[in-house]
Design an enzyme around this catalytic site. Sequence first.
Site, PDB file in Angstrom:
ATOM      1  N   GLU A 512       3.952  10.893  13.750  1.00  0.00           N
ATOM      2  CA  GLU A 512       4.590  12.070  13.174  1.00  0.00           C
ATOM      3  C   GLU A 512       5.520  11.707  12.021  1.00  0.00           C
ATOM      4  O   GLU A 512       5.682  12.490  11.082  1.00  0.00           O
ATOM      5  CB  GLU A 512       5.371  12.812  14.267  1.00  0.00           C
ATOM      6  N   THR A 623      -1.565  26.660   2.506  1.00  0.00           N
ATOM      7  CA  THR A 623      -1.056  25.511   3.247  1.00  0.00           C
ATOM      8  C   THR A 623      -1.633  25.406   4.653  1.00  0.00           C
ATOM      9  O   THR A 623      -1.365  24.432   5.350  1.00  0.00           O
ATOM     10  CB  THR A 623       0.484  25.539   3.291  1.00  0.00           C
TER      11      THR A 623
END
Length: 650
Positions: A512, A623
Amino acid sequence: MYRIGPIGRKSNFHSREKCLIGLVLATLCFLCFGGIFLLPDNFGSERVLRVYKHFQKAGPEIFIPAPPLAAHAPRDEDPHFMGDRQRLQQKIIAELGDIFDEPQAAADAVGQAPLPAAQQEQPMEQEAPPEMAAHHRVSMPASDDTTLNNNNNHLHGEQQLKLPMGMGRELAAEHADAGIKEKRLKVKEMMEHAWHNYKLYAWGKNELRPLSQRPHSGSIFGSYDLGATIVDGLDTLYIMGLEKEYKEGRDWIERRFSLDNISAELSVFETNIRFVGGMLTLYAFTGDPLYKEKAQHIADKLLPAFQTPTGIPYALVNTKTGMAKNYGWASGGSSILSEFGTLHLEFAYLSDITGNPLYRERVQTIRQVLKEIEKPKGLYPNFLNPKTGKWGQQHMSLGALGDSYYEYLLKAWLQSGQTDEEAREMYDEAMLAIMDKMVRTSPNGLTYVSDLKFDRLEHKMDHLACFSGGLFALGAATRQNQHTDKYMEVGKGITNTCHESYIRAPTQLGPEAFRFSDAAEARALRSQEKYYILRPETFESYFVLWRLTHDQKYRDWGWEAVLALEKHCRTPHGYCGLRNVYQQEPQKDDVQQSFFLAETLKYLYLLFSDDSVLPLDEWVFNTEAHPLPIKGANIYYRKAPVPLPASNAS
């Protein structure tokens, strides 16, 4: 007393025999005809007739057991699969009457497992006709009243131009490398696996828990039945030519999707990019007015969030009461840059296709606030107070909290047909400041973009920021100026660094967030940064860089990712994220994110498709990877006609 047919004339029958015969005949009549009248309203006689005709065509062979599926379908090994099929059949009967129109309907109805679409005949994957291979473009219709697809049943004459389903067809240029088609079909099979298990265990819910085989109620949309995976993944199905699955999703949207009867506190940002964006893409693809109406319905529910002194919207809005607020943790009640700055593509396009300028006006107000406000060192902090119009905490990022605002500056300019110069100027100014203040190179030559807090670099890069490799490259490719070479250099460098974050983990999947220090480069050092939740950003940059450079390494890197997803994230009932990418046998998180279908698999599929499939000079991706048409360059833009002045209307 009323008698049934000729029985009343048989006077030599005893009363008991008459009653018995009458009961038998009544039972037969009930069995033959009563079921038709007891079926649900949405399963009328016409559909019953279609089912009957389908079985009539199929003949007795439909009762022959289906042959075993290919070895890559692990759910066939599940000892509970028969029970799964029964549950699926019940769901189909309850939710999807139209499923019986499909080729595998008879087999489904008798309990056979339908073949995955990748193994069925797929005309969309056959070789294109010579004129298609030569021009690499969808041909225009012969006239305004000629449709591109005879299955255009839902258009009702509004918009007859329709993008052919299954754009990833085989082109002559690909014949030299049959492996590309195989890789594309593999990604398609992954989409089928994800979709079919969502349909089986979480249909109409937001997301799936593959390990628990139940819906995921802890998603950002909570336990409300908004069908996030359906709306988010439907354009991917369309692109891949999965017609049966697409029709299932469209049918659910038409009959079930609404925000009218729920009191949900929704994220304005997430609802916009997934739901509004998804509906707008489907409208552009098909011209089906259903999607335009749903997009407008959703956007109207978000509008109360814009009622602030500055016009900067709040983060959350209640769809029933219209009450809006910000997150309590967000820097003293501030709105978040990446959220209120990521509305422009959808709202501007919605105004163009509806003829209602309100949506564009709302996002243009946001643009003006951000253009005129003083920016510290040319940078945009992540927090802005919607009441005072003042910046909150001085935290800048091209990752979480900031990322997609910069993306939408460039893409608003592209969407406008490169006429929105204000957006391009703001993009260039922001990127130059970021390259100066936040982009760095590690001792071993890795380019990364660091978060900046109170003038101090963190030397940490989010996985979310991996999209910026494609963003810098797209900025370079679409305008030649003194910054072009530097943009491309940074874009390629960031994409390479994100790839390094993947291959430095035993799972070959990236964390992440990852850090750069004397101890490590492109590696997560904290436990809360080591997870992978099926994110797409790295693959997005692979796709964009492949389209712009045709450097084979980007396809190679994408295929490495496919193999890693299959090895570590695939389960018999869908795909899960990983809790620690640095473990040899990582624990799975039991969530199949909707963006896995909307973005991750779409970008990987397009990476192995021809450049004529959604070309970057005709489409711009929001997006959430929902493609929107570019004005003036795309015949599917579908701008609403301008009404004539009253004096000229006659």
